[in-house]
Motif scaffolding. Structure first.
Motif, mmCIF file in Angstrom:
data_model
loop_
_atom_site.group_PDB
_atom_site.id
_atom_site.type_symbol
_atom_site.label_atom_id
_atom_site.label_comp_id
_atom_site.label_asym_id
_atom_site.label_seq_id
_atom_site.Cartn_x
_atom_site.Cartn_y
_atom_site.Cartn_z
ATOM 1 N N LYS A 40 0.840 -1.199 0.000
ATOM 2 C CA LYS A 40 0.000 0.000 0.000
ATOM 3 C C LYS A 40 0.877 1.251 0.000
ATOM 4 N N ASP A 41 1.884 1.277 0.853
ATOM 5 C CA ASP A 41 2.794 2.426 0.918
ATOM 6 C C ASP A 41 3.533 2.634 -0.403
ATOM 7 N N ALA A 42 3.840 1.525 -1.073
ATOM 8 C CA ALA A 42 4.557 1.582 -2.349
ATOM 9 C C ALA A 42 3.647 1.975 -3.508
ATOM 10 N N LYS A 43 2.343 1.967 -3.248
ATOM 11 C CA LYS A 43 1.347 2.213 -4.306
ATOM 12 C C LYS A 43 1.497 1.188 -5.432
ATOM 13 N N ALA A 44 1.645 -0.085 -5.011
ATOM 14 C CA ALA A 44 1.867 -1.194 -5.941
ATOM 15 C C ALA A 44 0.655 -2.107 -6.048
ATOM 16 N N ILE A 45 -0.496 -1.657 -5.576
ATOM 17 C CA ILE A 45 -1.688 -2.505 -5.510
ATOM 18 C C ILE A 45 -2.606 -2.259 -6.705
ATOM 19 N N TYR A 46 -3.097 -3.357 -7.269
ATOM 20 C CA TYR A 46 -4.080 -3.329 -8.350
ATOM 21 C C TYR A 46 -5.305 -4.089 -7.863
ATOM 22 N N LYS A 47 -6.474 -3.480 -7.972
ATOM 23 C CA LYS A 47 -7.702 -4.123 -7.495
ATOM 24 C C LYS A 47 -8.620 -4.365 -8.678
ATOM 25 N N LEU A 48 -8.972 -5.611 -8.885
ATOM 26 C CA LEU A 48 -9.855 -6.030 -9.965
ATOM 27 C C LEU A 48 -11.061 -6.718 -9.337
ATOM 28 N N GLY A 49 -12.080 -5.958 -9.031
ATOM 29 C CA GLY A 49 -13.217 -6.524 -8.306
ATOM 30 C C GLY A 49 -12.766 -6.940 -6.920
ATOM 31 N N GLN A 50 -12.918 -8.223 -6.605
ATOM 32 C CA GLN A 50 -12.484 -8.752 -5.306
ATOM 33 C C GLN A 50 -11.019 -9.189 -5.311
ATOM 34 N N LEU A 51 -10.402 -9.266 -6.489
ATOM 35 C CA LEU A 51 -9.020 -9.714 -6.612
ATOM 36 C C LEU A 51 -8.067 -8.541 -6.400
ATOM 37 N N VAL A 52 -7.100 -8.726 -5.521
ATOM 38 C CA VAL A 52 -6.086 -7.710 -5.264
ATOM 39 C C VAL A 52 -4.733 -8.300 -5.631
ATOM 40 N N LEU A 53 -3.989 -7.592 -6.479
ATOM 41 C CA LEU A 53 -2.667 -8.025 -6.901
ATOM 42 C C LEU A 53 -1.643 -6.950 -6.578
ATOM 43 N N VAL A 54 -0.403 -7.383 -6.357
ATOM 44 C CA VAL A 54 0.697 -6.466 -6.064
ATOM 45 C C VAL A 54 1.716 -6.577 -7.186
ATOM 46 N N ASN A 55 2.104 -5.436 -7.727
ATOM 47 C CA ASN A 55 3.121 -5.380 -8.771
ATOM 48 C C ASN A 55 4.489 -5.455 -8.081
ATOM 49 N N LEU A 56 5.231 -6.534 -8.323
ATOM 50 C CA LEU A 56 6.508 -6.742 -7.641
ATOM 51 C C LEU A 56 7.593 -5.782 -8.111
ATOM 52 N N LYS A 57 7.499 -5.303 -9.324
ATOM 53 C CA LYS A 57 8.503 -4.345 -9.809
ATOM 54 C C LYS A 57 8.411 -3.049 -9.004
ATOM 55 N N ILE A 58 7.201 -2.560 -8.816
ATOM 56 C CA ILE A 58 6.998 -1.349 -8.019
ATOM 57 C C ILE A 58 7.369 -1.610 -6.565
ATOM 58 N N PHE A 59 6.983 -2.788 -6.052
ATOM 59 C CA PHE A 59 7.294 -3.135 -4.666
ATOM 60 C C PHE A 59 8.802 -3.179 -4.441
ATOM 61 N N ASP A 60 9.551 -3.783 -5.372
ATOM 62 C CA ASP A 60 11.012 -3.858 -5.246
ATOM 63 C C ASP A 60 11.655 -2.473 -5.225
ATOM 64 N N GLU A 61 11.165 -1.587 -6.068
ATOM 65 C CA GLU A 61 11.700 -0.223 -6.096
ATOM 66 C C GLU A 61 11.489 0.466 -4.753
ATOM 67 N N TYR A 62 10.318 0.264 -4.185
ATOM 68 C CA TYR A 62 10.030 0.837 -2.876
ATOM 69 C C TYR A 62 10.913 0.213 -1.796
ATOM 70 N N LEU A 63 11.075 -1.089 -1.844
ATOM 71 C CA LEU A 63 11.883 -1.787 -0.855
ATOM 72 C C LEU A 63 13.329 -1.291 -0.863
ATOM 73 N N GLU A 64 13.842 -0.939 -2.024
ATOM 74 C CA GLU A 64 15.222 -0.442 -2.134
ATOM 75 C C GLU A 64 15.425 0.865 -1.379
ATOM 76 N N THR A 65 14.356 1.603 -1.107
ATOM 77 C CA THR A 65 14.506 2.857 -0.364
ATOM 78 C C THR A 65 14.901 2.605 1.088
ATOM 79 N N PHE A 66 14.799 1.358 1.535
ATOM 80 C CA PHE A 66 15.167 0.998 2.902
ATOM 81 C C PHE A 66 16.584 0.431 2.995
ATOM 82 N N HIS A 67 17.290 0.379 1.893
ATOM 83 C CA HIS A 67 18.647 -0.170 1.854
ATOM 84 C C HIS A 67 19.577 0.695 2.701
ATOM 85 N N ILE A 68 20.260 0.085 3.637
ATOM 86 C CA ILE A 68 21.180 0.796 4.522
ATOM 87 C C ILE A 68 22.563 0.760 3.896
ATOM 88 N N VAL A 69 23.097 1.948 3.598
ATOM 89 C CA VAL A 69 24.416 2.024 2.968
ATOM 90 C C VAL A 69 25.456 2.654 3.895
#
Length: 75
Positions: A40-69
């Motif tokens: 939800k925070d990544a805005k990677a959610i697609y809702k098709l009626g009752q079906l909810v899907l998450v786009n992993l490409k968008i999710f991965d990009e968001y997850l990278e923002t937490f990378h500790i360097v």
């Protein structure tokens, strides 16, 4: 794990892949509620009626923002 193989194949090919919450949580080794919130925070959610899907490409990009360097973190 079948989902892990699917995720590795996705990463190798660079294809857009959509998963349900439970599949994504398993792939990323986290709880379903945590995965749902991050998707939800990544805005990677697609809702098709009752079906909810998450786009992993968008999710991965968001997850990278937490990378500790910062080297100081690891000391």
């Amino acid at each position: 794990m079948e989902h892990t193989k699917a995720y590795q194949e996705f990463k190798k090919n660079g294809n857009t892949k959509f998963v349900r919450y439970s599949e994504g949580a398993e792939m990323y080794h986290m709880g379903v509620s945590k995965f749902m919130q991050m998707a939800k925070d990544a805005k990677a959610i697609y809702k098709l009626g009752q079906l909810v899907l998450v786009n992993l490409k968008i999710f991965d990009e968001y997850l990278e923002t937490f990378h500790i360097v910062d080297d100081e973190f690891y000391k």
